[in-house]
Design an enzyme around this catalytic site. Structure first.
Site, PDB file in Angstrom:
ATOM      1  N   THR A  13       0.831  -1.214   0.000  1.00 46.35           N
ATOM      2  CA  THR A  13       0.000   0.000   0.000  1.00 46.35           C
ATOM      3  C   THR A  13       0.864   1.262   0.000  1.00 46.35           C
ATOM      4  OG1 THR A  13      -1.677  -1.200   1.239  1.00 46.35           O
ATOM      5  CG2 THR A  13      -1.855   1.196   1.242  1.00 46.35           C
ATOM      6  N   VAL A  14       1.763   1.373   0.974  1.00 45.11           N
ATOM      7  CA  VAL A  14       2.556   2.607   1.093  1.00 45.11           C
ATOM      8  C   VAL A  14       3.656   2.641   0.029  1.00 45.11           C
ATOM      9  CG1 VAL A  14       3.868   4.089   2.653  1.00 45.11           C
ATOM     10  CG2 VAL A  14       2.103   2.582   3.581  1.00 45.11           C
ATOM     11  N   LYS A 102       5.877   1.708  12.508  1.00 42.68           N
ATOM     12  CA  LYS A 102       5.777   2.136  13.914  1.00 42.68           C
ATOM     13  C   LYS A 102       6.151   1.043  14.891  1.00 42.68           C
ATOM     14  CE  LYS A 102       1.472   1.255  12.176  1.00 42.68           C
ATOM     15  NZ  LYS A 102       0.835   1.776  10.982  1.00 42.68           N
ATOM     16  N   GLU A 126       8.305   9.885   9.810  1.00 52.29           N
ATOM     17  CA  GLU A 126       7.083  10.698   9.898  1.00 52.29           C
ATOM     18  C   GLU A 126       5.827   9.882   9.606  1.00 52.29           C
ATOM     19  OE1 GLU A 126       6.716  14.173  10.698  1.00 52.29           O
ATOM     20  OE2 GLU A 126       4.743  13.265  10.905  1.00 52.29           O
ATOM     21  N   GLY A 184     -11.871  -4.499   3.547  1.00 49.85           N
ATOM     22  CA  GLY A 184     -10.424  -4.260   3.562  1.00 49.85           C
ATOM     23  C   GLY A 184      -9.991  -3.141   4.486  1.00 49.85           C
ATOM     24  N   GLU A 187      -7.737  -5.746   9.178  1.00 50.19           N
ATOM     25  CA  GLU A 187      -6.960  -6.943   8.828  1.00 50.19           C
ATOM     26  C   GLU A 187      -7.762  -8.198   9.166  1.00 50.19           C
ATOM     27  OE1 GLU A 187      -3.818  -6.896   7.621  1.00 50.19           O
ATOM     28  OE2 GLU A 187      -3.641  -4.715   7.701  1.00 50.19           O
ATOM     29  N   ASP A 198      -1.457  -1.167  17.964  1.00 51.52           N
ATOM     30  CA  ASP A 198      -0.990  -0.226  16.940  1.00 51.52           C
ATOM     31  C   ASP A 198      -0.960   1.205  17.509  1.00 51.52           C
ATOM     32  OD1 ASP A 198      -0.603   0.530  13.936  1.00 51.52           O
ATOM     33  OD2 ASP A 198      -2.302   1.749  14.602  1.00 51.52           O
ATOM     34  N   LYS A 202       2.340   3.848  18.266  1.00 48.95           N
ATOM     35  CA  LYS A 202       2.407   5.254  17.853  1.00 48.95           C
ATOM     36  C   LYS A 202       2.568   6.168  19.074  1.00 48.95           C
ATOM     37  CE  LYS A 202      -0.456   4.216  13.829  1.00 48.95           C
ATOM     38  NZ  LYS A 202      -1.846   4.102  13.368  1.00 48.95           N
TER      39      LYS A 202
END
Ligand SMILES: NC(=O)c1ccc[n+]([C@@H]2O[C@H](COP(=O)([O-])OP(=O)(O)OC[C@H]3O[C@@H](n4cnc5c(N)ncnc54)[C@H](OP(=O)(O)O)[C@@H]3O)[C@@H](O)[C@H]2O)c1
Length: 431
Positions: A13-14, A102, A126, A184, A187, A198, A202
């Site tokens: 994705t990224v 992260k 970032e 989607g 997960e 998660d 962060k």
């Protein structure tokens, strides 16, 4: 001046979003950088852009070891495994690293920063927090002249989407989660998101930068949203509150406290109206005052744009220390004690018979807890009825003692569920 040579490990994705930026001649990443190498698991997978001109590596660690790469971008994920080995390999040879990972930075941040300082290879992340919202730069740079005392945010879009959807559609946690998985947004194994981990990764990163302390993931107290029921959302709404998963760090008397947990927010709270998959962060800092940032916390475009902004910082010589200060200047901050005071929400599922409410009130009174509001659902399916109440300000230990005493009454059909009520105000780290 020659362009920085970049390798990207992870083209999902990224990474796919970053490939698109490199394929766009108008993007600023192309002014001072050149993408020369890529790595992913499956070379045959369509990536949406032509990657045939880039050197391909099956092994991201081998890509990271290439001496002609100035920058390695790690977009694989996971706190250990190939992502960690690739990042360490690049830093050890003095290459710069940009990552959105992260979990890696929260768990291994100190040792990676040490390697980075030892070799001069910069470490930037970032995109790891807040996706497209520049939370890290804001804390590291814009607020460098202030002292932060608290950070609190909505840092997991999946949880925020689920809680928002439960409220607006009146469906249960399980129903909304199943839909989110089908579409989607969540997960197949949702534990990292709905379990609060998660957001805790962060928060670890944000707290380290905000309070000048070493990243310490093990120190975060974590609760997820799995126990938040539709009744909680509806009844909290009747009492004037909205439920959000709040990740909060506070510097109190020199100690850093961090927790992730569902909490009640009154509708005028700066985070109460941050809906859907949006992320937001509120920072209390002196002398700046309170600041709020809101935006898209995930997704291909926003996250890739944050990666690109780190790359541009590197190319323009703006990259500083990983956590804003040299590792030696980061305090090993003492852990905050959980001796908390505040207002609390308590949901009980109790047998619908005479005397139960009086017995519960008695146990609360015994701990000197005053009730601020009380609601009982008149009609409800099943053998138990939900009772919810909010307390006036009291010690959490007192509420926990009362909850134990209520459990001992043997009138509860389910374990009681306790959440804090967050309050607004210029310094809302504690009541
Ligand atoms: N998705 C977001 O919106 C978002 C937002 C902020 C931060 N992040 C972070 O960004 C990172 C990447 O997330 P993502 O959503 O882009 O993940 P993703 O879509 O699952 O992509 C992961 C990529 O890594 C590759 N990969 C996995 N194992 C590998 C291995 N052993 N060797 C080489 N390549 C390997 C995969 O290859 P194949 O494509 O060949 O399978 C894939 O290209 C994670 O750390 C995540 O936490 C993501």
């Amino acid at each position: 001046m020659s362009k920085l040579r970049v390798g990207v490990a992870g083209l999902g994705t990224v990474g796919g979003g970053l490939l698109k930026l490199f394929a766009d001649p108008s993007s600023r990443v192309n002014e001072k950088m050149e993408l020369v190498a890529v790595s992913a698991r499956n070379r045959q997978r369509a990536r949406g852009v032509d990657i045939s001109n880039y050197n391909w590596f099956d092994d991201p660690v081998e890509l990271a070891a290439q001496r002609d790469l100035d920058v390695v971008v790690e977009l694989i994920g996971g706190s250990d495994g190939p992502a960690k080995r690739a990042v360490e390999t690049a830093l050890q040879r003095g290459a710069h690293v940009v990552t959105a990972n992260k979990a890696l930075v929260a768990v291994h941040g100190s040792s990676l920063a040490e390697t980075s300082e030892g070799t001069g290879g910069k470490l930037l992340f970032e995109a790891a927090v807040g996706g497209g919202v520049p939370m890290i730069k804001m804390l590291k740079e814009s607020l460098a002249g202030s002292r932060a005392s608290a950070v609190a945010g909505i840092l997991n879009g999946t949880c925020n989407y689920i809680l928002t959807e439960m409220e607006t559609s009146g469906r249960s946690f399980a129903d909304v989660l199943a839909d989110a998985q089908r579409m989607g947004y969540a997960e197949a194994d949702p534990t990292t998101d709905v379990g609060g981990f998660d957001a805790a990764h962060k928060l670890t990163i944000l707290s380290a930068i905000a309070f000048g302390s070493k990243p310490d993931f093990d120190h975060v107290r974590i609760e997820g949203i799995e126990l938040v029921s539709l009744d909680d959302i509806l009844l909290a709404g009747k009492l004037g509150y909205r439920i959000k998963l709040i990740a909060k760090g506070a510097l109190t008397d020199g100690a850093v406290e961090m927790h992730v947990r569902p909490a009640l927010l009154s509708y005028d709270h700066p985070l109460a109206n941050v809906g859907g998959s949006l992320n937001a962060l509120v920072v209390d800092a002196e002398p700046s005052g309170q600041l709020t940032f809101i935006g898209r916390g995930a997704g291909e475009g926003p996250t890739a744009a944050s990666v690109a902004s780190d790359l541009i910082d590197l190319a323009e010589g703006r990259a500083g220390f990983a956590f804003g200060r040299a590792l030696a200047q980061l305090a090993a901050a003492p852990r905050g004690t959980p001796a908390e005071r505040g207002r609390y929400y308590l949901r009980l599922m109790v047998q619908d018979r005479a005397g139960v409410v009086a017995a519960i009130s008695d146990r609360l009174a015994h701990e000197e807890i005053s009730i601020e509001s009380f609601l009982q659902m008149p009609v409800h399916d099943g053998p138990a009825v939900p009772i919810v109440l909010t307390t006036q300000t009291c010690a959490r230990s007192r509420v926990e003692a009362a909850v134990k005493a209520i459990e001992a009454l043997d009138v509860s059909a389910e374990p009681p569920f306790l959440m804090p009520v967050e309050h607004t105000g210029p310094r809302w780290s504690r009541s």
